[in-house]
Scaffold this active site. Sequence first.
Site, PDB file in Angstrom:
ATOM      1  N   VAL A  10      -9.581   4.446   8.102  1.00 41.85           N
ATOM      2  CA  VAL A  10      -9.425   4.403   6.639  1.00 41.85           C
ATOM      3  C   VAL A  10     -10.800   4.643   5.998  1.00 41.85           C
ATOM      4  O   VAL A  10     -11.760   3.917   6.275  1.00 41.85           O
ATOM      5  CB  VAL A  10      -8.869   3.035   6.160  1.00 41.85           C
ATOM      6  CG1 VAL A  10      -8.603   3.068   4.656  1.00 41.85           C
ATOM      7  CG2 VAL A  10      -7.583   2.668   6.909  1.00 41.85           C
ATOM      8  N   HIS A  47       1.513 -10.003   4.847  1.00 44.96           N
ATOM      9  CA  HIS A  47       0.406 -10.958   4.986  1.00 44.96           C
ATOM     10  C   HIS A  47      -0.688 -10.579   3.999  1.00 44.96           C
ATOM     11  O   HIS A  47      -0.658  -9.496   3.398  1.00 44.96           O
ATOM     12  CB  HIS A  47      -0.086 -10.985   6.436  1.00 44.96           C
ATOM     13  CG  HIS A  47      -0.554  -9.658   6.931  1.00 44.96           C
ATOM     14  ND1 HIS A  47      -1.731  -9.084   6.514  1.00 44.96           N
ATOM     15  CD2 HIS A  47       0.021  -8.766   7.792  1.00 44.96           C
ATOM     16  CE1 HIS A  47      -1.882  -7.918   7.100  1.00 44.96           C
ATOM     17  NE2 HIS A  47      -0.835  -7.695   7.880  1.00 44.96           N
ATOM     18  N   ASP A  65       6.096  -7.441   6.407  1.00 45.88           N
ATOM     19  CA  ASP A  65       4.773  -7.754   6.963  1.00 45.88           C
ATOM     20  C   ASP A  65       3.779  -8.022   5.830  1.00 45.88           C
ATOM     21  O   ASP A  65       2.660  -7.506   5.830  1.00 45.88           O
ATOM     22  CB  ASP A  65       4.291  -6.591   7.839  1.00 45.88           C
ATOM     23  CG  ASP A  65       3.186  -7.007   8.811  1.00 45.88           C
ATOM     24  OD1 ASP A  65       3.035  -8.222   9.062  1.00 45.88           O
ATOM     25  OD2 ASP A  65       2.484  -6.117   9.314  1.00 45.88           O
ATOM     26  N   GLU A 119      -9.938   0.164   9.728  1.00 48.56           N
ATOM     27  CA  GLU A 119      -9.353   0.896  10.846  1.00 48.56           C
ATOM     28  C   GLU A 119      -8.116   0.166  11.341  1.00 48.56           C
ATOM     29  O   GLU A 119      -7.954  -1.034  11.139  1.00 48.56           O
ATOM     30  CB  GLU A 119     -10.364   1.032  11.984  1.00 48.56           C
ATOM     31  CG  GLU A 119     -10.824  -0.287  12.571  1.00 48.56           C
ATOM     32  CD  GLU A 119     -11.884  -0.084  13.659  1.00 48.56           C
ATOM     33  OE1 GLU A 119     -12.543   0.966  13.687  1.00 48.56           O
ATOM     34  OE2 GLU A 119     -12.033  -0.989  14.480  1.00 48.56           O
ATOM     35  N   LYS A 141      -6.149   7.604   4.647  1.00 45.97           N
ATOM     36  CA  LYS A 141      -5.697   7.054   5.930  1.00 45.97           C
ATOM     37  C   LYS A 141      -5.493   8.237   6.856  1.00 45.97           C
ATOM     38  O   LYS A 141      -4.640   9.089   6.589  1.00 45.97           O
ATOM     39  CB  LYS A 141      -4.355   6.319   5.732  1.00 45.97           C
ATOM     40  CG  LYS A 141      -4.479   4.808   5.737  1.00 45.97           C
ATOM     41  CD  LYS A 141      -3.137   4.129   5.599  1.00 45.97           C
ATOM     42  CE  LYS A 141      -2.695   3.471   6.878  1.00 45.97           C
ATOM     43  NZ  LYS A 141      -1.585   2.516   6.674  1.00 45.97           N
ATOM     44  N   ALA A 183      -4.812   0.579  14.611  1.00 51.76           N
ATOM     45  CA  ALA A 183      -4.511   1.244  15.870  1.00 51.76           C
ATOM     46  C   ALA A 183      -4.068   2.683  15.596  1.00 51.76           C
ATOM     47  O   ALA A 183      -4.273   3.584  16.398  1.00 51.76           O
ATOM     48  CB  ALA A 183      -3.425   0.494  16.609  1.00 51.76           C
ATOM     49  N   LYS A 234      -4.528   5.863  -4.108  1.00 48.75           N
ATOM     50  CA  LYS A 234      -5.470   5.375  -5.121  1.00 48.75           C
ATOM     51  C   LYS A 234      -6.118   4.103  -4.569  1.00 48.75           C
ATOM     52  O   LYS A 234      -5.425   3.246  -4.013  1.00 48.75           O
ATOM     53  CB  LYS A 234      -4.717   5.052  -6.410  1.00 48.75           C
ATOM     54  CG  LYS A 234      -5.584   4.508  -7.510  1.00 48.75           C
ATOM     55  CD  LYS A 234      -4.748   4.278  -8.764  1.00 48.75           C
ATOM     56  CE  LYS A 234      -5.587   3.647  -9.857  1.00 48.75           C
ATOM     57  NZ  LYS A 234      -5.998   2.282  -9.580  1.00 48.75           N
TER      58      LYS A 234
HETATM   59  N1  ADP Z   1      -4.851   1.911  -1.491  1.00 54.42           N
HETATM   60  C1  ADP Z   1      -5.808   1.177  -0.919  1.00 54.42           C
HETATM   61  N2  ADP Z   1      -6.826   0.678  -1.662  1.00 54.42           N
HETATM   62  C2  ADP Z   1      -7.799  -0.076  -1.100  1.00 54.42           C
HETATM   63  N3  ADP Z   1      -7.858  -0.370   0.214  1.00 54.42           N
HETATM   64  C3  ADP Z   1      -6.872   0.096   0.999  1.00 54.42           C
HETATM   65  C4  ADP Z   1      -5.785   0.881   0.490  1.00 54.42           C
HETATM   66  N4  ADP Z   1      -4.955   1.194   1.504  1.00 54.42           N
HETATM   67  C5  ADP Z   1      -5.485   0.623   2.602  1.00 54.42           C
HETATM   68  N5  ADP Z   1      -6.632  -0.038   2.313  1.00 54.42           N
HETATM   69  C6  ADP Z   1      -7.504  -0.790   3.229  1.00 54.42           C
HETATM   70  O1  ADP Z   1      -7.259  -0.364   4.544  1.00 54.42           O
HETATM   71  C7  ADP Z   1      -6.734  -1.445   5.334  1.00 54.42           C
HETATM   72  C8  ADP Z   1      -5.711  -0.891   6.312  1.00 54.42           C
HETATM   73  O2  ADP Z   1      -4.634  -0.267   5.623  1.00 54.42           O
HETATM   74  P1  ADP Z   1      -3.118  -0.607   5.938  1.00 54.42           P
HETATM   75  O3  ADP Z   1      -2.289   0.373   5.181  1.00 54.42           O
HETATM   76  O4  ADP Z   1      -2.852  -2.047   5.660  1.00 54.42           O
HETATM   77  O5  ADP Z   1      -2.997  -0.279   7.480  1.00 54.42           O
HETATM   78  P2  ADP Z   1      -2.948  -1.233   8.762  1.00 54.42           P
HETATM   79  O6  ADP Z   1      -2.818  -2.670   8.347  1.00 54.42           O
HETATM   80  O7  ADP Z   1      -1.734  -0.749   9.492  1.00 54.42           O
HETATM   81  O8  ADP Z   1      -4.229  -1.029   9.460  1.00 54.42           O
HETATM   82  C9  ADP Z   1      -6.177  -2.441   4.326  1.00 54.42           C
HETATM   83  O9  ADP Z   1      -6.146  -3.767   4.804  1.00 54.42           O
HETATM   84  C10 ADP Z   1      -7.140  -2.270   3.179  1.00 54.42           C
HETATM   85  O10 ADP Z   1      -8.315  -3.026   3.383  1.00 54.42           O
HETATM   86 MG    MG Z   2      -2.180  -3.632   6.896  1.00 48.37          MG
END
Ligand code: ADP
Ligand code: MG
Length: 469
Positions: free
Chosen positions: A165, A323, A321, A159, A185, A161, A280
């Site tokens: 997910v 990290h 970003d 999740e 998402k 803000a 994916k």
């Molecule tokens: N394509 C993907 N495959 C696997 N996990 C994903 C994928 N996209 C996002 N996630 C999971 O969801 C989390 C949040 O997605 P992210 O795009 O980094 O958004 P945010 O960091 O803004 O919350 C990621 O840290 C990861 O664990």
């Molecule tokens: Mg992220």
Amino acid sequence: MKLDGFGGNTEKTWILNRNTDRVEDFVELHIKKRVCFEVESKNTIDTIRNSKKKSDELGIRSSLVLQPGKWRKSLNSWRRTQVVEPTLNRSDNSRLLTARASRQVSPSKGRKSVFLNDCNNIITDYESQVLKHCDQRKPLRFEVVYAPSKMMNTKKIGEGAYGEVFKYTMKRKKRDTRNCDVVLKVIPIEGSTEVNGELQKTFEQILPEILISKKMCSLRLGKNNTTHGYANIYKVSLVKGKYPEHLIKLWESYDEEKESENDHPRIFADDQLFIVLELKFSGEDMSSFKFVNAEQSYYVLQQIMLALAVGEEECQFEHRDLHWGNILIEPTIKKEISYKFHTKDLKVYSKGVKVTIIDYTLSRITIDEFCNFNDLSSDEELFAASGDYQYDIYRLMRDELKNNWASFAPKTNVLWLSYVTAKLIDGVYYKSANTKLHKLYIQKLRTFQSTILSFESATHCAKQVFDLN
Ligand SMILES: Nc1ncnc2c1ncn2[C@@H]1O[C@H](COP(=O)(O)OP(=O)(O)O)[C@@H](O)[C@H]1O
Ligand SMILES: [Mg+2]
């Protein structure tokens, strides 16, 4: 505030009650990293200032513990805690007001598009643009598009803000036996209800995220430069209506298990709009991935470097970003990962893993005549955090960009490569850390780390590493 995801070291710390400004308890916390967050801006809210003053008298500092890689979310959650603290003295309105005001403290100016050349085709109808990118003429019904009958093994995996997910296995047609894991998402947009302490994004604000995600995905088909190193986006949909009941149940199970920091999805009205990005599934993030040894991580670093270099060459991309929560790693049976760089075919040993870069929230990109970036010039809170090299990187980026976030400064990618190298040397988990091979490659990583900051860009770095000059 809940410190989701912290584990490992045990640390004793004083807890400061923000309502009474008194040190309440001496507790044992299980935390991995303590990231101090000093609030020093001129906008500092009274609530914080008061507690800081008292705590300084007591010899401790008011601090916010941010989870590395989750600063924005931790910050939002903390701000919300300031407002909804149940023991808040209701008669003390000023405290409530100042706490509310804190949400507006040095807000990031948000995403901007800048025209690089004079041109007349300024986009004004963002809704139509979003619909165009979704291949739709009108919003689809949320409950119909994401009906449980079309999804298998669905669960909530994270999740932010911005929203939730989920992961599920797509049901394939009869003859196609391959299963395909998909990540959803789900981002509420355009509504007037605040969600997770934030205003909902508008069509205008969500459009760049869609554009960047699609552009980075399209680099796998580039002509002169190609990479599969960015999230593979299957589809973007604009959906409307009730949150599907089976997703609500999964939200609740996640909440029971991990305690969600987000608002319950039942807060949404029945005509709420959402953007759903379907990606994916690309593995686990680098912070939780278990590497075999440093030889494997050394080639992971090369995969990241080449993906960034291709991004720079094709669209002046800076991730800004990167990290370890935004680097995904999955197993592969391929021996090598292929790239095209300046029309040359390049291959990197996979050592059994493939890397995917995700999350373009802070990224900068140029697409056609548009430069898209996130203006962090007045986001003082972000630059005040410390305790992990990640937070130094934001400050180093600001210096590099001279706080002009529209400009193209690929050195920021180098800064993140330096951060990633540091994490590979001293942060990630290795299964076989006692072998000669591991030690040899740790040494290689150290040597790389000692020179990395002399490069101007990921491109410059890749040219050197792959002897392309
Ligand atoms: N394509 C993907 N495959 C696997 N996990 C994903 C994928 N996209 C996002 N996630 C999971 O969801 C989390 C949040 O997605 P992210 O795009 O980094 O958004 P945010 O960091 O803004 O919350 C990621 O840290 C990861 O664990
Ligand atoms: Mg992220």
